[in-house]
Structure formats: structure tokens, C-alpha cells
Scaffold this motif. Structure first.
Motif, short mmCIF file in Angstrom:
data_model
loop_
_atom_site.label_atom_id
_atom_site.label_comp_id
_atom_site.label_asym_id
_atom_site.label_seq_id
_atom_site.Cartn_x
_atom_site.Cartn_y
_atom_site.Cartn_z
N SER A 136 37.08 34.87 26.09
CA SER A 136 37.48 35.08 24.86
C SER A 136 36.49 35.93 24.28
O SER A 136 36.75 37.12 23.54
N ASN A 137 35.17 35.59 24.42
CA ASN A 137 34.23 36.38 24.01
C ASN A 137 34.00 37.88 24.52
O ASN A 137 33.66 38.81 23.83
N SER A 166 37.29 39.80 23.23
CA SER A 166 37.24 39.98 21.74
C SER A 166 36.61 41.30 21.20
O SER A 166 36.54 41.84 20.34
N ARG A 167 35.95 42.11 22.27
CA ARG A 167 35.03 43.13 22.03
C ARG A 167 35.90 44.56 22.16
O ARG A 167 35.69 45.47 21.58
N PHE A 196 42.46 43.46 20.63
CA PHE A 196 42.78 41.88 21.19
C PHE A 196 43.00 41.10 20.05
O PHE A 196 42.53 41.13 18.98
N GLU A 197 44.18 40.14 20.32
CA GLU A 197 44.70 39.41 19.29
C GLU A 197 44.68 38.08 19.65
O GLU A 197 45.21 37.22 19.17
N GLY A 198 43.52 37.52 20.41
CA GLY A 198 43.12 36.11 20.59
C GLY A 198 44.01 35.44 21.88
O GLY A 198 43.78 34.39 22.01
N ARG A 223 46.08 30.95 24.21
CA ARG A 223 45.86 31.15 22.65
C ARG A 223 44.64 30.25 22.26
O ARG A 223 44.95 29.05 21.99
#
Length: 258
Positions: A177-178, A181-182, A186-188, A229
Motif C-alpha cells: 500500500s505504501n 499510494s505514491r 491509486f484508490e486503496g 482493500r
């Protein structure tokens, strides 16, 4: 279209790239080599499961992960593959090969975890531009390049160091996720298979399935086919893990002046 017009269009697109703030080679991309040459990227799309390396071209290339995610793998004893690192947006691949001739090896692999796009830059042109840097600029560049690569390797080591399968699995989810997320858009949702999570966590596939189902029952994640998610309670419960706070290069947070 005239060649000069096409080059100017490509250079304008490079200078307007939305990822420039997160790419350590920002100051080189689009830079002038001489009167009529610029360092401009070409794009390579890599599908899930495909492999890539810098020696897969007649002329060596430097590759930058523009979007997506790679896992680097190495063969250990008894032909067992070991996860070495996650390579996400902004990781630069192939800089050492600019200076040291690289011999193709079947011991190391880069495999796409999700659909990935690479920027490919001519290694010779990169070398020429890097030779023009001041000592301070070269040191700053080396620090940025090293930060992203070492972050991926350190995070993987932290994942494998956990004793319980639960923490190993959660560690992988948070690291994925990290990294993702950049990226713009990106929606999780982590579009990864449970086999990939198992490989990165160093546990068996049935163990991952069991732990993910527990996380669903506890309201920490939503789960589907190649769809995980992460929900806020997961971050609240496991935000203390070191690997959730590892830094990656971001020009907007630095004092680099190029």
C-alpha cells in the motif's frame, strides 16, 4: 511530423511528467546533451508476471519505474527463490551497469507484481550527463538512488523478521500500500494475488488465505479476486510497524535544488 518538432514535443511531455517530483533522475530527464540531442525516455509496459532487466537491449539502458511494482527475486540454496525487495515508483535500475560491464545472470529476477510501466533511458547518455555533475550534485543523486533501493530491501527484511504469520502478512499488505499510494489514481485496492503475498511474507499460500480471512472477519480488510482493500482499522492496529514509516525519495520534501 518533422524530427525537430517531435523531439520538442517529447521533451515538453518529459518536463511536464506528473512523476517528476518522485523521480531521482528528474534533473536529467529532458536535459540537453548537445545542440540537437536531449535525454528522453521511451516507455516499456510490463504485464503481471513478466520479467525485465537492463541487459535485454542491444544498447544498455537505465530503467525508472514510472508506475506499478516489481519484486526482485534471487535463487538461494536448493533452487529456492527468495524475495529481496519491492521496487515501486521512482526506483532506478541499472545505474551500476553504466560504469561496470554487466553479465546477464539467471540468479536474479525482476518480476512485475502488477501492470508496470518503465521509462527507459539510454545508459550512455545518462553517463555523459552524470559526468557533468558537481561533487555535491553527484553525492545527492547517489543518496536519492540509494534511499529508494535500500528502502525496498530493508522493508523486505523487516517483513521476514516477524515471528508470527499474521504480522508477516500485514507487513506485506502495508508495504504494498505504501508503494502504490505514491501513484496517481491509486484508490486503496491492492491488485495482487495471494501467491504473491505468500512469497513476500515467506509463508505458505494456505496460511495467507487463512490470515486474510481472519482480517476480513475482524473488519480490517475487504477481500476479492486479486483485490485487497485495506481499511482504516488495519492502519490503526498496525501503524506502529517500522516498515509502515519507511521513507522514499520525494523532491518536494527535500532541499535538492536541481
Amino acid at each position: 511530423m518533422k524530427v525537430c518538432t517531435q523531439v520538442e514535443r517529447q521533451r515538453s511531455e518529459a518536463l511536464a511528467c506528473p512523476n517528476r517530483g518522485r523521480c531521482p533522475l528528474t534533473f536529467l530527464c529532458g536535459a540537453r546533451l548537445d545542440d540537437d540531442k536531449y535525454l528522453l525516455p521511451s516507455f516499456t509496459d510490463v504485464e503481471v508476471g513478466e520479467m525485465v532487466w537492463t541487459d535485454l537491449a542491444a544498447r544498455p539502458r537505465v530503467l525508472v519505474v514510472r508506475s506499478g511494482l516489481f519484486v526482485s527475486k534471487v535463487y538461494g540454496n536448493d533452487d529456492v527463490m527468495i524475495p529481496m525487495s519491492l521496487y515501486g515508483q521512482g526506483v532506478v535500475i541499472g545505474i551500476p551497469d553504466v560504469y561496470v560491464p554487466y553479465g546477464a545472470s539467471d540468479f536474479y529476477f525482476l518480476t512485475a507484481l502488477v501492470p508496470t510501466r518503465l521509462c527507459a533511458l539510454d545508459a550512455g547518455f545518462v553517463k555523459d550527463l552524470m559526468a557533468r555533475l558537481t561533487i555535491d550534485e553527484a553525492q545527492q543523486l547517489n543518496g536519492c538512488l540509494t534511499l529508494n533501493c535500500n528502502t525496498g530491501m530493508y522493508g523486505q527484511a523487516l517483513t521476514l523478521a516477524h515471528r508470527r504469520a499474521r504480522e508477516k502478512v500485514v507487513s506485506v499488505l502495508l508495504r504494498l500500500s505504501n508503494q502504490l499510494s505514491r501513484q496517481i489514481g491509486f484508490e486503496g485496492v491492492l491488485p495482487v494475488a495471494q501467491e504473491d503475498i505468500a512469497f513476500l511474507a515467506g509463508v505458505e499460500r494456505p496460511t495467507v488465505s487463512r490470515e486474510l480471512k481472519k482480517l476480513v472477519r475482524e473488519g480490517l480488510i475487504d477481500l476479492g479476486y486479486r483485490h485487497v482493500r485495506l481499511l482504516p482499522p488495519l492502519h490503526e492496529a498496525y501503524g506502529h510497524l517500522i516498515e509502515t514509516r519507511l521513507r522514499l525519495y520525494d523532491l518536494r520534501d527535500s532541499d535538492v535544488s536541481w
